[in-house]
Design an enzyme around this catalytic site. Structure first.
Site, PDB file in Angstrom:
ATOM      1  N   VAL A 130      10.140  52.174  40.418  1.00 14.88           N
ATOM      2  CA  VAL A 130      10.889  53.121  41.250  1.00 14.88           C
ATOM      3  C   VAL A 130      12.324  52.610  41.350  1.00 14.88           C
ATOM      4  CG1 VAL A 130      11.073  54.161  43.538  1.00 14.88           C
ATOM      5  CG2 VAL A 130       8.822  53.745  42.527  1.00 14.88           C
TER       6      VAL A 130
ATOM      7  N   PHE B 255       7.415  43.022  52.559  1.00 10.80           N
ATOM      8  CA  PHE B 255       8.800  43.494  52.561  1.00 10.80           C
ATOM      9  C   PHE B 255       8.866  44.757  51.700  1.00 10.80           C
ATOM     10  CE2 PHE B 255      13.487  43.138  52.630  1.00 10.80           C
ATOM     11  CZ  PHE B 255      13.640  42.783  53.959  1.00 10.80           C
ATOM     12  N   LEU B 256       8.050  45.704  52.111  1.00 10.39           N
ATOM     13  CA  LEU B 256       7.743  46.874  51.288  1.00 10.39           C
ATOM     14  C   LEU B 256       8.959  47.762  51.035  1.00 10.39           C
ATOM     15  CD1 LEU B 256       4.364  47.864  52.986  1.00 10.39           C
ATOM     16  CD2 LEU B 256       4.726  46.401  50.986  1.00 10.39           C
ATOM     17  N   HIS B 257       8.999  48.323  49.849  1.00 10.26           N
ATOM     18  CA  HIS B 257      10.001  49.334  49.517  1.00 10.26           C
ATOM     19  C   HIS B 257       9.288  50.470  48.787  1.00 10.26           C
ATOM     20  CE1 HIS B 257       9.719  47.712  45.484  1.00 10.26           C
ATOM     21  NE2 HIS B 257      10.077  46.511  45.911  1.00 10.26           N
TER      22      HIS B 257
ATOM     23  N   HIS C  72       6.520  49.813  46.231  1.00  3.83           N
ATOM     24  CA  HIS C  72       5.167  49.569  46.738  1.00  3.83           C
ATOM     25  C   HIS C  72       4.494  50.873  47.182  1.00  3.83           C
ATOM     26  CE1 HIS C  72       7.351  45.701  47.685  1.00  3.83           C
ATOM     27  NE2 HIS C  72       6.315  45.233  47.008  1.00  3.83           N
TER      28      HIS C  72
ATOM     29  N   GLN D  67       2.505  30.630  43.710  1.00  4.53           N
ATOM     30  CA  GLN D  67       3.287  31.180  42.603  1.00  4.53           C
ATOM     31  C   GLN D  67       4.778  30.917  42.742  1.00  4.53           C
ATOM     32  OE1 GLN D  67       1.724  35.170  43.584  1.00  4.53           O
ATOM     33  NE2 GLN D  67       3.743  35.957  43.111  1.00  4.53           N
TER      34      GLN D  67
ATOM     35  N   LYS E  73       7.611  47.053  36.908  1.00  6.39           N
ATOM     36  CA  LYS E  73       8.839  46.272  36.927  1.00  6.39           C
ATOM     37  C   LYS E  73       8.506  44.816  36.592  1.00  6.39           C
ATOM     38  CE  LYS E  73      11.321  44.951  40.609  1.00  6.39           C
ATOM     39  NZ  LYS E  73      11.747  43.545  40.361  1.00  6.39           N
TER      40      LYS E  73
ATOM     41  N   GLN F 246       3.998  40.108  34.441  1.00  8.57           N
ATOM     42  CA  GLN F 246       2.861  39.943  35.357  1.00  8.57           C
ATOM     43  C   GLN F 246       1.759  40.934  35.013  1.00  8.57           C
ATOM     44  OE1 GLN F 246       3.176  39.352  39.824  1.00  8.57           O
ATOM     45  NE2 GLN F 246       2.710  41.536  39.781  1.00  8.57           N
TER      46      GLN F 246
ATOM     47  N   ARG G  55      14.077  41.697  46.616  1.00  5.89           N
ATOM     48  CA  ARG G  55      15.171  40.731  46.528  1.00  5.89           C
ATOM     49  C   ARG G  55      16.551  41.392  46.488  1.00  5.89           C
ATOM     50  NH1 ARG G  55      11.044  37.765  43.248  1.00  5.89           N
ATOM     51  NH2 ARG G  55      10.665  35.753  44.272  1.00  5.89           N
TER      52      ARG G  55
END
Lengths: 285, 285
Positions: free
Chosen positions: B176, B32-34, B37, B61, B149, B153, B187
């Site tokens: 970004v 669900f690339l933005h 990514h 996860q 972001k 992680q 999300r």
């Protein structure tokens, strides 16, 4: 042979080997080398242009009551043997080099540990997979060589590689034995003279069990009992376990069939010895 | 761009790239690339001859009450975006390909998890390090690219690499943002129109806290309170946490000094959003 103590030097060797297009074979050991280790090197030598051996007595795989401090060490002799066997790079890090700061990752083996040596050595295989993971990442081997005397270790490292998709091929090398059948082991030096005389019965007892299976015995307990009887009569040691399990899954068997391992551990006064035979029912043991 | 669904095909791509002497850059994603990514791909493109992107919504996860099933997916659109951004090989395995049989190894993150998102997502980072380990072993990248972001992680993957000596360099890429400052996130599609209007206050609130620190405020709670006040007044969301910690260690601070992260998570009706600023006291936020 290059002897390196630091990760940085090892990485330089690895980078150069990769750049030259060399295949890398890794032989991880805890040192105090014997012919069993040298058989691993020989196999690695046949299949790779670059052979790395590591010597590292890994504290993580010793329990608090185990023999980490007194595990036999002789680095000078090991260097000669490794060089003679054709090792290209000997990696001998100290504990601080391998574990410089607290790890934020715990690796736990969730299967294949509640049998054989795993029962009496809680956490042992967690330490093994952790150090093997680190060594695989450091040496980046195409192939890694392990002795089948540590059959449970081999089964667990096989599971490690498959579970986490390591780009490493595993080769298990048959146990090297003394002329009288005793499996070579760094811990054999702990045996008294009398114990050393009796210790070959460990393998004799396993052979008896395997022969019975080869002759059609399918009753698991009968095979185990036959082995125990021989050990009790002749080995002169306390029996830690005798087990017949599937291999490499190490699952209990309803009857003796398929690929199996018959394994035993016995305790002499200052040495705990293990041995095993991996075989398939219907084939020669 | 090559699109591969199997490990076998991915390995063939990796082998060919290595044989050609190409550096491999890996961009692991859940799809669900933005633009966030694509910024990772752009960075990977600059530094490597071969860029691999993985798209895998990793069930390990997600907690039982989390959004694994409804996590947004659009593989067709992702393929177009990845190809346009310059990905050479897109790896889109299904769950069975990544987890074909029960693993015999459990990986647990023992530090850096009892803060920030880790508190409410027990086991989340265990799943992350497991899949990242597998992807590193499969793609064998020289360098892997992650967005900052997800700062916790990144800190944990940094710890993973150091703890287990992965031969992989990590690059963290700046978040970004939309023109109004909202961090790009898969999300964000869950936000209502009104929530979308208010969501940029998440970053505004963090900026206020960082400004205070830049102007000499050393009291950790004062900085956190300033951030909370702004969120409460303007963000229109339930506050999950606001924390000021050391980075990447994620340790509590007695006073605001050194390299730090000010991070927050807020809950809208159908979306939980996170954001953070990593900064050093005395330097511009």
């Amino acid at each position: 042979m290059k002897v390196v103590k630091t990760i940085q030097e090892l990485k330089e060797f690895v980078q150069a080997a990769k750049k030259a297009g060399h295949r890398i074979g890794l032989v991880p050991t805890m040192g105090f080398l014997h012919e069993g280790h040298l058989a691993l090197v020989q196999k690695a030598r046949e299949e790779n242009e670059a052979v790395i051996m590591s010597i590292f007595v890994n504290p993580l795989q010793f329990g608090p009551d185990e023999d980490f401090e007194r595990y036999p060490r002789n680095l000078e002799r090991d260097e000669q043997l490794a060089a003679g066997a054709g090792v290209d790079c000997l990696f001998t890090p100290d504990v601080e080099e391998m574990y410089p700061e607290p790890s934020i990752i715990a690796m736990t083996v969730t299967s294949r540990t509640d049998k054989l040596c795993g029962v009496k050595r809680p956490g042992h295989f967690d330490g093994v997979v952790t150090v093997v993971t680190k060594l695989f990442h450091l040496a980046e081997p195409d192939t890694a060589y392990f002795g089948l005397k540590d059959a449970q270790q081999f089964a667990i490292i096989d599971g490690l590689v498959k579970s986490l998709n390591f780009p490493v091929k595993l080769v298990g090398v048959d146990t090297v034995r003394e002329e009288d059948g005793l499996a070579k082991s760094s811990r054999n030096v702990y045996l008294t003279e009398e114990e050393r005389m009796k210790a070959p019965h460990l393998q004799q007892a396993l052979k008896l069990g395997v022969q019975a299976a080869a002759q059609g015995e399918e009753n698991v307990q009968a095979i185990v009992d036959l082995t125990i009887s021989h050990l009790t009569a002749y080995a002169g040691a306390a029996i830690d376990y005798v087990e017949l399990l599937s291999y490499p899954g190490l699952m209990p068997l309803k009857k003796a069939e398929g690929k199996m391992i018959l394994a035993a551990a016995v305790k002499y006064s200052k040495a705990r010895l293990i041995d095993n035979i991996i075989f398939t029912a219907g084939e020669e043991g």
